[in-house]
Structures are given as C-alpha cells and as structure tokens.
Enzyme design. Structure first.
Site, PDB file in Angstrom:
ATOM      1  N   LYS A  41      49.952  39.094  48.867  1.00 41.92           N
ATOM      2  CA  LYS A  41      49.698  39.934  47.700  1.00 41.92           C
ATOM      3  C   LYS A  41      49.032  41.220  48.151  1.00 41.92           C
ATOM      4  CE  LYS A  41      46.239  40.325  44.781  1.00 41.92           C
ATOM      5  NZ  LYS A  41      45.434  40.600  43.603  1.00 41.92           N
TER       6      LYS A  41
ATOM      7  N   ASP B 179      50.817  43.748  43.218  1.00 40.81           N
ATOM      8  CA  ASP B 179      50.001  43.561  42.014  1.00 40.81           C
ATOM      9  C   ASP B 179      49.371  44.884  41.595  1.00 40.81           C
ATOM     10  OD1 ASP B 179      48.600  42.375  39.962  1.00 40.81           O
ATOM     11  OD2 ASP B 179      47.041  41.536  41.255  1.00 40.81           O
TER      12      ASP B 179
ATOM     13  N   LYS C  82      49.549  46.058  38.291  1.00 42.77           N
ATOM     14  CA  LYS C  82      49.121  45.927  36.884  1.00 42.77           C
ATOM     15  C   LYS C  82      49.378  47.204  36.080  1.00 42.77           C
ATOM     16  CE  LYS C  82      45.538  42.398  37.602  1.00 42.77           C
ATOM     17  NZ  LYS C  82      45.420  42.293  39.073  1.00 42.77           N
TER      18      LYS C  82
ATOM     19  N   ASP D 149      51.113  51.662  30.593  1.00 46.96           N
ATOM     20  CA  ASP D 149      51.247  53.040  30.095  1.00 46.96           C
ATOM     21  C   ASP D 149      52.300  53.002  28.996  1.00 46.96           C
ATOM     22  OD1 ASP D 149      51.333  55.904  29.892  1.00 46.96           O
ATOM     23  OD2 ASP D 149      50.740  56.063  31.987  1.00 46.96           O
TER      24      ASP D 149
ATOM     25  N   THR E 222      40.425  37.761  33.691  1.00 44.57           N
ATOM     26  CA  THR E 222      39.413  36.688  33.671  1.00 44.57           C
ATOM     27  C   THR E 222      37.995  37.249  33.758  1.00 44.57           C
ATOM     28  OG1 THR E 222      39.890  36.429  35.987  1.00 44.57           O
ATOM     29  CG2 THR E 222      40.822  34.782  34.520  1.00 44.57           C
TER      30      THR E 222
ATOM     31  N   ARG F 222      39.751  35.437  49.861  1.00 45.77           N
ATOM     32  CA  ARG F 222      38.680  35.274  50.838  1.00 45.77           C
ATOM     33  C   ARG F 222      38.618  33.936  51.550  1.00 45.77           C
ATOM     34  NH1 ARG F 222      34.782  37.974  46.569  1.00 45.77           N
ATOM     35  NH2 ARG F 222      36.439  37.039  45.307  1.00 45.77           N
TER      36      ARG F 222
END
Ligand code: C5P
Length: 237
Positions: free
Chosen positions: A35, A61, A63, A66, A125, A216
């Site tokens: 990703k 990714d 996102k 508009d 989230t 991570r």
C-alpha cells in the site's frame, strides 16, 4: 470459519525512497501487495509509485474526494501511467462521484488488463460520535458506515476500507461479494501504536476480511520479511 482466503498488504508509510525500496524488495515474496498512500506519493512522486510497484500488486490509497468530474478526470490521468489493483475514494463524495469514478476506471482499463478495484472509505476510524456530531452527522459511526457502505456499493464501488470491528455488520448488510480491506491489525504481542481498537490477523480473517493492511508491525520489525511470513501463516489457520 470462512472459506475466503485473506490476503496481506504491507503499508509502506515513508517519504524516504531508499527506505521504501528496501522494504519493498525485502517483502517481495512474503506479502500479497503493497500500500502506498499520501506520504509516499507526495514525498516521492507518481514515477516512484510506478517504480516501486513494478514487481508487486499495488493498493494506491489516495482517498480522492472532489466534485464528480474532477475525481473522474483525476482517475483518468492517474490510470494513464499506473495500474493499481486497488484504489480509494471517499464515500462522502456521494453516489455520482462514485459512479463517475467507476466509469473512468472502466474507460481506462484495456481488455487484457485487470480492472483496478474501486474502494470507498466510509467514516475514518479516527472519527467518533463527537467528531461526527461536529460535522453535522447525528448517527452513530456504525450506522453511518453501513449507510455509506450500501450507497457506495450500489453506486459502483467494488468494496470498502473498514475497521475490523465493522466487518460482521458490513457482511450482513452487503453480502459476500463486497471487498473488505481492513487496517488496524496487530499480531499478538505487538503494541497497538496509535490504533485504538485492533484485531489480530486471524480474527480479521475469521470475521471475513478480503485483505488486511499491516504497516508498523512489519516495517518496524527487526526482520520485516519474517514478520510478514508469520502474519501470512496466521491467516492460513
Ligand atoms: O502501521 P499500521 O499497521 O497502523 O498502518 C496501518 C495503515 O493503514 C496506515 O497506512 C494507515 O494510514 C492506514 N489506515 C488505518 N486506519 C484506517 C484507514 C487507513 O490505519 N481507518
């Protein structure tokens, strides 16, 4: 236990091209996709995205959010140069934005190419009841996720990015075909970092995730490839 085979995406969250190259080459055989998001793309550019994803399936990714015309045009420009397997727009852009995104993707996919899958991000989230209220939404986060999820799939999204804790409710609402891509995953024994409500890879697979996104716990491990293989093994259980 679901018969779905849950796949692993490593989140390459850095703006340092050399670090990113090291991680991607170390992980080449031990993850199913990488990703790349805002940090890498803004820091290193789209040519670097192309370069890094030459030998690896790509979840890009970005996102997008508009007016429909701008998102569709942006996607067409993007897909002139890149063939991500998964990409993201915000569901809050509304049904027309999602419909036009899907059309743009279909226009840009040649018959020999696999069509990039369109994912909608529902409620981040990082938002809770208070922050939803602050933007004028009175529903609970889960009700809002379900509403936006249904709308996005109806408008042409292939799936959603969601929290592991939303998988069961989304499967009930959307059925088995919607792709569910799930970050916020922590293998047993890993610290949660800044993630609030985590699940293990096995729990997310059991709940019905199609892909899990892990950053991570892989990239900060002493041996990232070994950490990724351990997660893959857990997904097979
Ligand atoms: O390092 P960690 O495993 O927490 O990284 C998770 C990745 O998934 C990061 O790239 C993060 O931006 C992303 N993400 C997330 N939660 C969401 C959506 C995306 O953690 N709701």
């Amino acid at each position: 236990m679901t018969s779905r085979s849950t796949k692993l995406i490593a989140a390459i969250d850095t703006a340092d091209i050399n670090q990113a190259r090291k991680w991607v080459s170390a992980l080449e055989d031990s993850v199913d996709a990488i990703k790349l998001g805002l940090e890498f793309t803004y820091g290193c550019g789209l040519e670097a995205v192309k370069d890094l994803s030459q030998n690896q399936r790509l979840f890009l990714d970005l996102k997008l959010h508009d007016i429909p015309n701008t998102v569709a045009s942006g996607l067409r420009s993007l897909l002139n140069n890149l063939s991500p397997e998964l990409l993201t727009v915000h569901a809050l852009g509304g049904p027309e934005m999602i419909e036009r995104s899907r059309e743009a993707i279909e226009q840009k996919t040649s018959t020999s190419q696999t069509r990039p899958k369109l994912l909608a991000v529902t409620i981040l989230t990082s938002m809770n009841q208070q922050t939803l209220n602050a933007v004028g939404i009175a529903d609970t986060p889960l009700d809002q996720v379900i509403r936006l999820g249904k709308m996005a799939i109806k408008a042409g999204a292939d799936g959603l990015v969601c929290s592991a804790h939303e998988i069961t409710a989304l499967r009930d609402a959307l059925g088995e075909n919607a792709l569910l891509v799930v970050p916020g995953i922590r293998p047993k024994g890993n610290q949660a970092d800044d993630q609030q409500r985590v699940m293990t890879p096995a729990q997310a697979a059991q709940a019905g995730a199609d892909w899990i996104v892990v950053g991570r716990p892989i990239t900060k491990a002493a041996d990232p490839a070994q950490a990724a293989r351990a997660i893959k093994a857990e997904l097979q259980l």
